[in-house]
Design an enzyme around this catalytic site. Structure first.
Site, PDB file in Angstrom:
ATOM      1  CB  SER A  78      35.294  10.684   8.584  1.00  0.00           C
ATOM      2  OG  SER A  78      34.552  10.574   9.801  1.00  0.00           O
TER       3      SER A  78
ATOM      4  CB  CYS B  76      12.539  -3.508  32.892  1.00  0.00           C
ATOM      5  SG  CYS B  76      13.141  -2.055  32.016  1.00  0.00           S
TER       6      CYS B  76
ATOM      7  CG  ASP C  60      19.958   7.072   6.936  1.00  0.00           C
ATOM      8  OD1 ASP C  60      20.961   7.664   6.468  1.00  0.00           O
ATOM      9  OD2 ASP C  60      19.820   5.822   6.910  1.00  0.00           O
TER      10      ASP C  60
ATOM     11  CB  CYS D  14      15.183  -4.132  29.349  1.00  0.00           C
ATOM     12  SG  CYS D  14      13.705  -3.455  28.566  1.00  0.00           S
TER      13      CYS D  14
ATOM     14  CD  GLN E   6      30.257   5.070  11.677  1.00  0.00           C
ATOM     15  OE1 GLN E   6      30.843   5.843  12.427  1.00  0.00           O
ATOM     16  NE2 GLN E   6      30.717   4.785  10.467  1.00  0.00           N
TER      17      GLN E   6
ATOM     18  CG  HIS F  18      25.868   6.007  15.995  1.00  0.00           C
ATOM     19  ND1 HIS F  18      26.631   6.563  14.991  1.00  0.00           N
ATOM     20  CD2 HIS F  18      26.749   5.558  16.909  1.00  0.00           C
ATOM     21  CE1 HIS F  18      27.909   6.464  15.305  1.00  0.00           C
ATOM     22  NE2 HIS F  18      28.012   5.864  16.458  1.00  0.00           N
TER      23      HIS F  18
ATOM     24  CB  CYS G  87      10.398  -0.147  29.799  1.00  0.00           C
ATOM     25  SG  CYS G  87      10.484  -1.844  29.222  1.00  0.00           S
TER      26      CYS G  87
ATOM     27  CG  PHE H  83      27.677  13.968  11.220  1.00  0.00           C
ATOM     28  CD1 PHE H  83      27.498  12.687  10.723  1.00  0.00           C
ATOM     29  CD2 PHE H  83      26.646  14.571  11.902  1.00  0.00           C
ATOM     30  CE1 PHE H  83      26.301  12.013  10.922  1.00  0.00           C
ATOM     31  CE2 PHE H  83      25.439  13.917  12.118  1.00  0.00           C
ATOM     32  CZ  PHE H  83      25.265  12.622  11.608  1.00  0.00           C
TER      33      PHE H  83
HETATM   34  N1  APR Z   1      29.825   8.683  -1.072  1.00  0.00           N
HETATM   35  C1  APR Z   1      30.701   8.116  -0.196  1.00  0.00           C
HETATM   36  N2  APR Z   1      31.315   8.803   0.798  1.00  0.00           N
HETATM   37  C2  APR Z   1      31.035  10.117   0.896  1.00  0.00           C
HETATM   38  C3  APR Z   1      30.145  10.783   0.009  1.00  0.00           C
HETATM   39  C4  APR Z   1      29.526   9.996  -1.009  1.00  0.00           C
HETATM   40  N3  APR Z   1      28.679  10.531  -1.885  1.00  0.00           N
HETATM   41  N4  APR Z   1      30.092  12.096   0.360  1.00  0.00           N
HETATM   42  C5  APR Z   1      30.920  12.244   1.444  1.00  0.00           C
HETATM   43  N5  APR Z   1      31.485  11.066   1.760  1.00  0.00           N
HETATM   44  C6  APR Z   1      32.429  10.747   2.842  1.00  0.00           C
HETATM   45  C7  APR Z   1      33.280  11.913   3.316  1.00  0.00           C
HETATM   46  O1  APR Z   1      34.450  12.041   2.536  1.00  0.00           O
HETATM   47  C8  APR Z   1      33.603  11.486   4.759  1.00  0.00           C
HETATM   48  O2  APR Z   1      34.782  10.699   4.798  1.00  0.00           O
HETATM   49  O3  APR Z   1      31.675  10.361   3.947  1.00  0.00           O
HETATM   50  C9  APR Z   1      32.401  10.613   5.147  1.00  0.00           C
HETATM   51  C10 APR Z   1      31.439  11.256   6.135  1.00  0.00           C
HETATM   52  O4  APR Z   1      32.134  11.423   7.340  1.00  0.00           O
HETATM   53  P1  APR Z   1      31.378  11.948   8.646  1.00  0.00           P
HETATM   54  O5  APR Z   1      30.555  13.107   8.293  1.00  0.00           O
HETATM   55  O6  APR Z   1      32.418  12.082   9.698  1.00  0.00           O
HETATM   56  O7  APR Z   1      30.353  10.756   8.968  1.00  0.00           O
HETATM   57  P2  APR Z   1      30.561   9.423   9.805  1.00  0.00           P
HETATM   58  O8  APR Z   1      31.880   8.791   9.514  1.00  0.00           O
HETATM   59  O9  APR Z   1      29.371   8.608   9.588  1.00  0.00           O
HETATM   60  O10 APR Z   1      30.560   9.991  11.311  1.00  0.00           O
HETATM   61  C11 APR Z   1      30.493   9.078  12.361  1.00  0.00           C
HETATM   62  O11 APR Z   1      30.042  10.822  13.938  1.00  0.00           O
HETATM   63  O12 APR Z   1      29.063  12.767  14.490  1.00  0.00           O
HETATM   64  C12 APR Z   1      28.981  11.413  14.656  1.00  0.00           C
HETATM   65  O13 APR Z   1      27.035  10.191  15.172  1.00  0.00           O
HETATM   66  C13 APR Z   1      27.680  10.835  14.120  1.00  0.00           C
HETATM   67  O14 APR Z   1      27.381   8.664  13.080  1.00  0.00           O
HETATM   68  C14 APR Z   1      28.156   9.834  13.066  1.00  0.00           C
HETATM   69  C15 APR Z   1      29.581   9.567  13.468  1.00  0.00           C
END
Ligand code: APR
Length: 283
Positions: A221, A182, A135, A161, A132, A150, A179, A59
């Site tokens: 992140s 409920c 998939d 429920c 999170q 999520h 549902c 993201f």
């Molecule tokens: N291996 C490990 N880490 C990786 C790789 C890889 N090959 N490629 C990228 N990353 C790291 C990036 O450096 C970044 O820190 O994965 C992280 C992805 O961060 P986000 O895109 O912010 O994803 P996430 O932390 O899962 O976001 C949390 O935000 O938008 C919402 O619902 C969405 O579940 C998501 C939540």
């Protein structure tokens, strides 16, 4: 970013320098393997980064969906509640249209990192995964103890429920579907922006975060709450954090080991090192 604002732990490594050179990656792998081996209860918090090597875009950061297209409106759930019938009519009518994200999700297969985490569970080193990601790739890799904070793209859920059904097992000829237990409204299990995290999932995440003495931070992140709270809960209770991420995050400085590499590269190496230590009976 300070942890919880009030507790700014000293940086665990001089200048909080990122780990880059291969040798230090080996050193960090060794440290990580020994921490996990000494741990009584290791869990993992997983984010979009783990599925990047399966072709699913993250993201944020380079190639991130929000980086490219901007963040979506934060009131998706409120708009659903305002007219769930229209929402269902819309997604059923657009079933043939696949956004970049949905297309990538539908074609994705578990990668070496997902498989390594399933191995860690089978070997008894990993007790639980908080993901999170929506998939379903952990399940496809063979992992069992999973909380999907999520939701899951292949499931439907009653918003009253929290009963869940596999996507194909629930008739959508009547919309919004109701549902049978409920009478609540049924929606996709994936959590929309603005939607409260289902209580059963949230409680499971908080419980595991309190139980663990080691937490792997794999491809997240660590900026989105409430998930970003779990490492803080664990850290404050003395748990060791191990970060697996090619980029720095707000938790790098307080991680006991940092594997600055793609998860698909680092996780299998971690499994191999743990197996070697086990065979050697090393502490
Ligand atoms: N291996 C490990 N880490 C990786 C790789 C890889 N090959 N490629 C990228 N990353 C790291 C990036 O450096 C970044 O820190 O994965 C992280 C992805 O961060 P986000 O895109 O912010 O994803 P996430 O932390 O899962 O976001 C949390 O935000 O938008 C919402 O619902 C969405 O579940 C998501 C939540």
């Amino acid at each position: 970013m300070a942890l919880g604002g009030d507790v700014k732990p000293p940086s665990a490594r001089p200048g909080g320098a990122a780990v880059t050179s291969p040798s230090s990656l080996e050193q960090e792998l060794e440290k990580a393997a020994r921490i996990i081996r000494a741990s009584a209860y290791t869990i993992a918090l997983v984010g979009a980064g783990i599925s990047v090597e399966s072709g699913v875009p993250p993201f944020r950061g380079p190639g991130g969906l929000w980086t490219k297209h901007g963040e979506p409106p934060m009131d998706g759930y409120q708009r659903f509640l305002a007219d769930p019938r229209a929402w269902w009519a819309d997604i059923l009518s657009r079933q043939s249209e696949h956004s970049e994200f949905i297309k990538a999700l539908s074609e994705a297969k578990p990668n070496a990192a997902h498989c390594a985490m399933a191995d860690l569970e089978k070997l008894g080193f990993l007790k639980h995964i908080i993901t999170q990601n929506i998939d379903n790739l952990h399940q496809e890799a063979g992992s069992v103890a999973i909380t999907e904070i999520h939701g899951n793209r292949l499931k439907l859920r009653c918003i009253s429920c929290n009963t869940r059904w596999p996507l194909g097992d629930f008739p959508t000829d009547e919309i919004p579907p109701r549902c049978p237990h409920c009478g609540g409204i049924v929606k996709t299990d994936t959590v929309m922006f603005g939607e409260p995290i289902p209580l059963d999932a949230l409680e499971s995440c908080q419980r595991e975060s309190r139980l663990c003495d080691c937490m792997l931070l794999v491809g997240t992140s660590a900026v989105v709450y409430p998930a970003a709270e779990f490492p803080i809960i664990a850290y404050r209770r003395g748990a060791k954090l191990i970060e697996i991420n090619p980029m720095e995050t707000p938790l790098s400085d307080v991680s006991a080991a940092v594997l600055r590499a793609p998860a698909g590269e680092a996780m299998p190496k971690l499994v191999e090192r743990l197996k070697e230590l086990s065979e050697a009976g090393a502490g």
